[in-house]
Design an enzyme around this catalytic site. Structure first.
Site, PDB file in Angstrom:
ATOM      1  N   TYR A  82       0.844  -1.196   0.000  1.00 52.52           N
ATOM      2  CA  TYR A  82       0.000   0.000   0.000  1.00 52.52           C
ATOM      3  C   TYR A  82       0.887   1.257   0.000  1.00 52.52           C
ATOM      4  CZ  TYR A  82      -2.755   3.808   1.919  1.00 52.52           C
ATOM      5  OH  TYR A  82      -3.312   5.031   2.137  1.00 52.52           O
TER       6      TYR A  82
ATOM      7  N   PHE B 106      -1.926  11.439   8.005  1.00 50.38           N
ATOM      8  CA  PHE B 106      -1.707  10.568   9.144  1.00 50.38           C
ATOM      9  C   PHE B 106      -3.051   9.861   9.402  1.00 50.38           C
ATOM     10  CE2 PHE B 106       2.749  11.001  10.308  1.00 50.38           C
ATOM     11  CZ  PHE B 106       3.124  11.769   9.215  1.00 50.38           C
TER      12      PHE B 106
ATOM     13  N   ASP C 117       3.077  -2.539  12.549  1.00 51.33           N
ATOM     14  CA  ASP C 117       2.695  -1.277  13.197  1.00 51.33           C
ATOM     15  C   ASP C 117       3.913  -0.609  13.846  1.00 51.33           C
ATOM     16  OD1 ASP C 117      -0.014  -0.915  12.760  1.00 51.33           O
ATOM     17  OD2 ASP C 117      -0.628  -2.032  14.545  1.00 51.33           O
TER      18      ASP C 117
END
Ligand code: UDP
Length: 330
Positions: free
Chosen positions: A141, A169, A285
């Site tokens: 992505y 963000f 993450d």
């Protein structure tokens, strides 16, 4: 003359169409409704159900609707899916942008505002993140979004449309009018999932990791209201219209909030304790993602109007309470 919003039936795209129309501009939407919602398209926007990889269909829109600028959202945007199906992302994100750029060149359209992402940075070198920091995406992505930025840059260098790439963000919240909001299927984002737990539609909110090197062990993100994002797109368009040079900007609040802080703020907004359970970390993450939003402030004159997470969550809660299952049609 109209602004073409590709992906204008999606979350950020639909809010940007509202913002354009509220400012008295003409807007047209091109969306294949693969992930967008017809109901999210403002009734005053011209709507065409087309896939941006379809050059002939795009050509007809530019011809018929006198398009003079483009705001480009149409793309696939799920990190996990992009890891499983990378070619879907190369095909739709990169392929779609290439076709769009070709049609813009054919019609001599000179401006594009592009929906990019903080995922272009990958694991940040430092916080807050500056536009000049290293870009090393960790998933297809982010990789395709970075490649789309670069494609637009090379095309602009060759005399094609000028561009502004906006690296968002964490988009959150919903339009003040209450008619549009966030509805991803499947939903993977923190705030809508927290609100489902608050509404009793799920038993828990899963907290992905509480052993990060952050103030409370949970991940820190920079949440920005979707209407602030929408407004930033208009400022970027105006900047290009005034002769501004092609450039890249972060869009964030410049402040980070942890997963636990978001759950706490949502509990206050909803007036109840939100049940949670700690789960393992989610792959990929980073511990913290917080923008430096200084450049957007200095160059575009952008200041977020909603910097307090409680206010952002309250607008999302209003939408969620009125539309607990999202839009009527997928
Ligand atoms: N997150 C979480 N539980 C969830 C969804 C997200 O703990 O059910 C965390 C996720 O690990 C990240 C933050 O919330 O640290 C924001 O995730 P989201 O998917 O909303 O946006 P991202 O930062 O991935 O773009």
């Amino acid at each position: 003359m109209a602004v073409l919003v590709t992906g204008g039936a999606g979350y950020i795209g639909s809010h940007t169409v509202y913002e354009l129309l509220e400012r008295g501009r003409e807007a047209a939407v091109a969306d294949n409704l693969q992930t967008g919602h017809r109901e999210a398209v403002h009734p005053k926007a011209a709507f065409r159900r087309v896939d941006i990889r379809d050059r002939a269909a795009l050509d007809a829109i530019f011809q018929e609707l006198a398009i003079d600028s483009v705001i480009h959202f149409a793309a696939n945007s799920q990190v996990g899916e992009s890891m499983r199906e990378p070619l879907k992302y190369y095909d739709n994100n990169l392929g779609g942008t290439m076709t769009l750029a070709r049609v813009m060149l054919d019609h001599g359209v000179g401006r594009i505002v592009f929906s990019s992402t903080a995922a272009t940075y990958g694991e940040p070198e430092r916080i807050p993140i500056l536009e000049t920091d290293r870009t090393l995406p960790t998933n297809p992505y982010g990789e395709t979004k970075l490649a789309m930025e670069k494609m637009l840059e090379w095309v602009a260098n060759a005399g094609g449309p000028k561009f502004v790439s906006l690296r968002y963000f964490n988009a959150a919240g919903a339009h003040a009018g209450g008619g549009i909001g966030e509805d991803h299927r499947p939903e993977t984002h923190l705030i809508p999932l927290v609100l489902r737990a608050a509404a009793g539609q799920s038993d828990y909110i899963d907290v992905f990791g509480d052993d990060y090197d952050t103030r409370d062990g949970t991940c820190v993100r920079d949440y920005i209201h979707v209407s602030d994002l929408a407004r930033a797109h208009i400022l970027a368009l105006e900047y290009l219209e005034k002769g501004g040079e092609s450039d890249v900007f972060n869009l964030g609040n410049g402040q980070g909030f942890s997963v636990m802080e978001i759950i706490g703020a949502a509990g206050k907004v909803a007036g109840r304790d939100i049940p949670l359970r700690i789960r393992p970390r989610r792959a990929g993450d980073p511990a913290q993602l917080v923008a430096s939003n200084r450049k957007a402030g200095d160059v575009l004159g952008f200041t977020p109007l909603h910097s307090d997470p409680a206010g952002i969550i309250a607008s999302a809660w209003k939408w969620h309470s009125a539309h607990p299952h999202g839009f009527a049609q997928a």
